[in-house]
Motif scaffolding. Sequence first.
Motif, PDB file in Angstrom:
ATOM      1  N   ARG A   1     -13.529   3.273   5.463  1.00  0.00           N
ATOM      2  CA  ARG A   1     -13.815   4.166   4.334  1.00  0.00           C
ATOM      3  C   ARG A   1     -12.862   5.360   4.321  1.00  0.00           C
ATOM      4  O   ARG A   1     -12.500   5.865   3.243  1.00  0.00           O
TER       5      ARG A   1
ATOM      6  N   LYS B   1      -9.618   4.895   2.248  1.00  0.00           N
ATOM      7  CA  LYS B   1      -9.743   5.061   0.794  1.00  0.00           C
ATOM      8  C   LYS B   1      -8.774   4.155   0.029  1.00  0.00           C
ATOM      9  O   LYS B   1      -8.170   4.564  -0.979  1.00  0.00           O
ATOM     10  N   THR B   2      -8.617   2.923   0.524  1.00  0.00           N
ATOM     11  CA  THR B   2      -7.710   1.988  -0.135  1.00  0.00           C
ATOM     12  C   THR B   2      -8.440   0.782  -0.713  1.00  0.00           C
ATOM     13  O   THR B   2      -7.824  -0.027  -1.407  1.00  0.00           O
ATOM     14  N   GLU B   3      -9.757   0.665  -0.445  1.00  0.00           N
ATOM     15  CA  GLU B   3     -10.476  -0.534  -0.847  1.00  0.00           C
ATOM     16  C   GLU B   3     -11.845  -0.193  -1.420  1.00  0.00           C
ATOM     17  O   GLU B   3     -12.435   0.841  -1.095  1.00  0.00           O
ATOM     18  N   SER B   4     -12.343  -1.076  -2.255  1.00  0.00           N
ATOM     19  CA  SER B   4     -13.650  -0.888  -2.873  1.00  0.00           C
ATOM     20  C   SER B   4     -14.760  -1.172  -1.866  1.00  0.00           C
ATOM     21  O   SER B   4     -14.530  -1.732  -0.790  1.00  0.00           O
ATOM     22  N   ASP B   5     -15.994  -0.788  -2.242  1.00  0.00           N
ATOM     23  CA  ASP B   5     -17.153  -1.063  -1.383  1.00  0.00           C
ATOM     24  C   ASP B   5     -17.314  -2.563  -1.149  1.00  0.00           C
ATOM     25  O   ASP B   5     -17.698  -2.995  -0.055  1.00  0.00           O
ATOM     26  N   GLU B   6     -16.999  -3.354  -2.182  1.00  0.00           N
ATOM     27  CA  GLU B   6     -17.145  -4.809  -2.052  1.00  0.00           C
ATOM     28  C   GLU B   6     -16.156  -5.375  -1.032  1.00  0.00           C
ATOM     29  O   GLU B   6     -16.518  -6.219  -0.203  1.00  0.00           O
ATOM     30  N   ILE B   7     -14.931  -4.905  -1.073  1.00  0.00           N
ATOM     31  CA  ILE B   7     -13.916  -5.382  -0.130  1.00  0.00           C
ATOM     32  C   ILE B   7     -14.254  -4.932   1.294  1.00  0.00           C
ATOM     33  O   ILE B   7     -14.099  -5.693   2.255  1.00  0.00           O
ATOM     34  N   ILE B   8     -14.736  -3.700   1.429  1.00  0.00           N
ATOM     35  CA  ILE B   8     -15.123  -3.212   2.758  1.00  0.00           C
ATOM     36  C   ILE B   8     -16.239  -4.067   3.332  1.00  0.00           C
ATOM     37  O   ILE B   8     -16.229  -4.434   4.519  1.00  0.00           O
TER      38      ILE B   8
ATOM     39  N   ARG C   1       0.844  -1.186   0.000  1.00  0.00           N
ATOM     40  CA  ARG C   1       0.000   0.000   0.000  1.00  0.00           C
ATOM     41  C   ARG C   1       0.886   1.245   0.000  1.00  0.00           C
ATOM     42  O   ARG C   1       2.090   1.166   0.219  1.00  0.00           O
TER      43      ARG C   1
END
Length: 203
Positions: free
Chosen positions: A145, A148-155, A55
Amino acid sequence: MSRNKPDIVGNLPQGLVFVISAPAGTGKTTLSHMVCKGLAPHIVESTSCTTRKPRKKEVPGRDYHFLTKEDFLQKVENNEFLEHAEVFGNYYGTLKSDIEKVINQGKHLILVIDTQGAMKLKEFFKAVFIFIAPPTLEELEIRLRKRKTESDEIIAERLKWAYTEIERAENYDYFIINEHLDSAYEALKSIVIAEEYRNRDLI
């Protein structure tokens, strides 16, 4: 002649191992860094191996040993890991050699690993197991959130997995809620100090 005043920790012939688990976004890495800085040089963090991509601001060799999947699986075959697990499609593992090197110097070691690895480890390895929880899953989602490193699906996957991890917290020796970072840090540091002074027949 009086002896020099010993440090509050770092006085055992062999270091202790502290296993820390927490849902992603709870602050386990930050707390681990703080304790290692606050009790330096007597406690250090293990550098885990992973197949995921670095990251932003992560430094290879400091934050993780970043390996290809092929290299990682070769180490598995060579029995080089104390524990390893697959999490969200990526592999993570702790090298036996890293642990032995640190504790044989009389330093304590922090392993930041997920609950899968921790539960496997607990079956055969002597360590102090510490679980760090968020105040609520709603607060955890806010923190994830903000990264800001991951998509909504991953979250969504991480939140679902967090529920499972929290259910496993009862298997740990200590439970800390990271609602206020400074308070959680003081609690974690106190655990490290207290565990050094536990009667372990090491003298």
